[in-house]
Design a protein around this motif. Structure first.
Motif, mmCIF file in Angstrom:
data_model
loop_
_atom_site.group_PDB
_atom_site.id
_atom_site.type_symbol
_atom_site.label_atom_id
_atom_site.label_comp_id
_atom_site.label_asym_id
_atom_site.label_seq_id
_atom_site.Cartn_x
_atom_site.Cartn_y
_atom_site.Cartn_z
ATOM 1 N N GLY A 148 0.656 -1.329 0.133
ATOM 2 C CA GLY A 148 0.048 0.129 -0.137
ATOM 3 C C GLY A 148 0.767 1.352 -0.045
ATOM 4 O O GLY A 148 0.613 2.340 0.488
ATOM 5 N N ALA A 149 2.000 1.271 -0.680
ATOM 6 C CA ALA A 149 2.794 2.377 -0.415
ATOM 7 C C ALA A 149 2.319 3.646 -1.347
ATOM 8 O O ALA A 149 2.469 4.691 -1.016
ATOM 9 C CB ALA A 149 4.300 2.146 -0.899
ATOM 10 N N MET A 150 1.570 3.232 -2.281
ATOM 11 C CA MET A 150 1.052 4.287 -3.276
ATOM 12 C C MET A 150 -0.097 4.938 -2.441
ATOM 13 O O MET A 150 -0.306 6.436 -2.436
ATOM 14 C CB MET A 150 0.595 3.784 -4.706
ATOM 15 N N GLY A 151 -0.912 3.994 -1.799
ATOM 16 C CA GLY A 151 -1.848 4.648 -1.008
ATOM 17 C C GLY A 151 -1.495 5.503 0.214
ATOM 18 O O GLY A 151 -2.203 6.622 0.775
ATOM 19 N N ALA A 152 -0.271 5.060 0.777
ATOM 20 C CA ALA A 152 0.333 5.765 1.969
ATOM 21 C C ALA A 152 0.716 7.267 1.383
ATOM 22 O O ALA A 152 0.597 8.219 2.218
ATOM 23 C CB ALA A 152 1.542 4.963 2.596
ATOM 24 N N PHE A 153 1.436 7.094 0.219
ATOM 25 C CA PHE A 153 2.043 8.411 -0.371
ATOM 26 C C PHE A 153 0.997 9.528 -0.644
ATOM 27 O O PHE A 153 1.087 10.511 -0.188
ATOM 28 C CB PHE A 153 2.967 8.002 -1.536
ATOM 29 N N LEU A 154 -0.136 8.854 -1.177
ATOM 30 C CA LEU A 154 -1.221 9.920 -1.526
ATOM 31 C C LEU A 154 -1.896 10.202 -0.267
ATOM 32 O O LEU A 154 -2.258 11.438 -0.175
ATOM 33 C CB LEU A 154 -2.182 8.953 -2.365
ATOM 34 N N GLY A 155 -1.920 9.475 0.787
ATOM 35 C CA GLY A 155 -2.459 9.829 1.870
ATOM 36 C C GLY A 155 -1.632 10.720 2.834
ATOM 37 O O GLY A 155 -2.376 11.711 3.266
ATOM 38 N N MET A 156 -0.587 10.668 2.458
ATOM 39 C CA MET A 156 0.437 11.646 3.287
ATOM 40 C C MET A 156 0.306 13.122 2.597
ATOM 41 O O MET A 156 0.186 14.189 3.168
ATOM 42 C CB MET A 156 1.875 11.383 3.029
ATOM 43 N N ARG A 157 0.096 13.026 1.185
ATOM 44 C CA ARG A 157 -0.009 14.191 0.246
ATOM 45 C C ARG A 157 -1.554 14.833 0.519
ATOM 46 O O ARG A 157 -1.580 15.942 0.685
ATOM 47 C CB ARG A 157 0.302 14.106 -0.862
ATOM 48 N N LEU A 158 -2.371 14.195 0.278
ATOM 49 C CA LEU A 158 -3.863 14.518 0.414
ATOM 50 C C LEU A 158 -4.473 15.071 1.849
ATOM 51 O O LEU A 158 -4.947 15.979 1.724
ATOM 52 C CB LEU A 158 -4.713 13.392 0.032
ATOM 53 N N PHE A 159 -3.879 14.150 2.708
ATOM 54 C CA PHE A 159 -4.312 14.770 4.163
ATOM 55 C C PHE A 159 -3.384 15.528 4.880
ATOM 56 O O PHE A 159 -3.373 15.781 6.106
ATOM 57 C CB PHE A 159 -4.759 13.375 4.901
#
Length: 88
Positions: A48-59
């Motif tokens: 889930g690294a892409m989801g984690a990366f996006l979560g860090m950026r979006l939230f």
């Protein structure tokens, strides 16, 4: 068939990871019980690294923690490299 299963797994784990980052951010703002950093990093580790990366950026979540700033992009690079290697 195997490629479809891998694709479905990666899609699912990344959606779950992105949601976990969003939920943890919401809980942080509302002073509620939090998702542990170990769990968040584990989700990134298992695909889930892409989801984690996006979560860090979006939230804007966990962006000041060195473990996340280093490990999540590193895991993302490794997971992309593994996908490219397996496809060739």
């Amino acid at each position: 068939m195997t490629l479809q299963l891998v694709t479905l797994y990666l899609l699912g784990i990344n959606i779950i990871t992105l949601a976990a980052y969003g939920i943890d951010k919401w809980k942080a703002r509302h002073h509620q019980w939090r998702i542990s950093e170990v769990v968040l990093l584990f989700l990134a580790f298992i695909g889930g690294a892409m989801g984690a990366f996006l979560g860090m950026r979006l939230f804007h979540h966990k962006t000041q923690h060195w473990k996340f700033r280093i490990l999540v992009p590193l895991l993302l690079i490794l997971q992309i490299a593994a996908l490219v290697y397996c496809r060739s």
